[in-house]
Design a protein around this motif. Structure first.
Motif, short mmCIF file in Angstrom:
data_model
loop_
_atom_site.label_atom_id
_atom_site.label_comp_id
_atom_site.label_asym_id
_atom_site.label_seq_id
_atom_site.Cartn_x
_atom_site.Cartn_y
_atom_site.Cartn_z
N ASP A 1 0.73 -1.19 -0.18
CA ASP A 1 0.02 0.13 0.04
C ASP A 1 0.88 1.34 -0.10
N GLU A 2 2.08 1.20 0.79
CA GLU A 2 2.87 2.32 0.61
C GLU A 2 3.62 2.65 -0.57
N THR B 1 0.83 4.15 -2.91
CA THR B 1 0.57 5.57 -2.56
C THR B 1 1.77 6.47 -2.84
N ARG B 2 2.92 5.94 -2.63
CA ARG B 2 4.04 7.01 -3.09
C ARG B 2 4.14 7.07 -4.43
N GLN C 1 1.55 9.72 -5.50
CA GLN C 1 1.97 11.07 -4.70
C GLN C 1 2.73 11.60 -5.77
N ALA D 1 -4.83 1.14 -0.71
CA ALA D 1 -4.07 2.38 -1.14
C ALA D 1 -5.11 2.98 -2.55
N ASN E 1 -8.77 4.20 -1.25
CA ASN E 1 -8.56 5.25 -0.42
C ASN E 1 -8.21 6.62 -1.30
N GLN F 1 -9.53 9.77 -0.44
CA GLN F 1 -9.44 10.30 1.11
C GLN F 1 -7.91 10.76 1.33
N ASN F 2 -6.97 9.97 0.42
CA ASN F 2 -5.31 10.23 0.94
C ASN F 2 -4.81 11.57 -0.12
N PHE F 3 -6.00 11.70 -1.38
CA PHE F 3 -5.68 12.81 -2.28
C PHE F 3 -6.95 13.47 -2.64
#
Length: 267
Positions: free
Chosen positions: A191-192, A195-196, A199, A224, A227, A230-232
């Motif tokens: 997930d990280e 997400t990275r 991003q 990831a 969401n 939610q994260n972005f």
């Protein structure tokens, strides 16, 4: 002349012929024989005239019947044409209209596709995958290719595909571990990574495209992806695909959503 009286005339002539006795020839009376011959000639002439008149009447009657039936035949043909035309209007017209609407919708979708720029980002330092060429052949205005060592340098188009499928970055061996805690940590690591990568592209700040995440979860869900909004919060629309077929359809749908969003903002 009244043609309806012809039968009575014929009957009268027959009566006259029947009532007129034919004299017996006598060699001693030449004048009587001559008178009889003249009488027969006059009767024959009268019969010829009657026959001619009767034939004329039949010709007139035949012409009248021909006109009558021809007129009715033309009316029947006209009525048949009207019935066929009405049936075509009642049954074929709705089908033609429905097909026309379908064609118009298809043309509208293809017009949107032809006006859309797609950016394809492969999360790896490798060349263009098969999916890139499939999208390029779909008819988009442009499909631009980017990768890890060749980041986007200009404003992004309406749709951005982020390809994790043709990448080794998510191949984490611990995902198949028998130890539950090890698997949990592997899921978190995956997930990280997702997400990275997302991003990094958002931080380029060169557009607000609809994101299409091309990814195969394999084992477990990738939170990831679930969401992203939610994260972005700057990501308004996104979708995910896991096969080339779904990727093609989702990119086309995303192009249409981007088109609708632009129209809404300009109202």
């Amino acid at each position: 002349m009244d043609w309806l009286s012809l039968p009575s005339l014929l009957e009268s002539s027959n009566f006259l012929l029947a009532q007129t006795p034919l004299p017996s020839p006598s060699p001693s009376s030449g004048s009587t024989v001559a008178a009889d011959v003249e009488l027969l000639k006059s009767q024959l002439e009268f019969m010829k005239w009657m026959n001619t008149a009767f034939l004329g009447f039949l010709a007139f009657l035949g012409g009248l019947l021909t006109w009558f039936f021809k007129s009715n035949l033309e009316d029947a043909k006209k009525m048949a044409r009207e019935m066929v035309r009405q049936e075509l209007t009642n049954h074929l017209a709705p089908l033609v209209e429905a097909e026309a609407r379908h064609v118009m919708r298809t043309l509208q979708v293809e017009q949107v596709v032809g006006d859309t720029v797609v950016d394809y980002y492969r999360v790896a330092d490798a060349g263009e995958p098969l999916e890139y060429f499939l999208l390029k052949g779909r008819g988009f205005l442009d499909v631009r290719f980017w990768k890890e060592s060749y980041q986007p340098r200009e404003r992004l188009g309406s749709v951005l595909v982020i390809d994790f499928v043709n990448s080794e970055v998510l191949n984490i061996p611990e995902l198949t571990s028998q130890d539950a805690e090890v698997r949990r940590q592997a899921y978190q690591q995956r997930d990280e990574l997702v997400t990275r990568k997302i991003q990094n592209l958002i931080e380029l700040r060169i557009g607000s495209p609809i994101m299409v995440i091309y990814i195969r979860p394999g084992i477990g869900r990738i939170e990831a992806v679930d969401n992203i909004t939610q994260n972005f919060p700057e990501v308004k629309y996104y979708a995910s695909a896991n096969t080339p077929v779904t990727l093609m359809g989702i990119v086309v749908d995303s192009a249409y959503v981007a088109y609708g969003d632009r129209k809404t903002r300009h109202l």
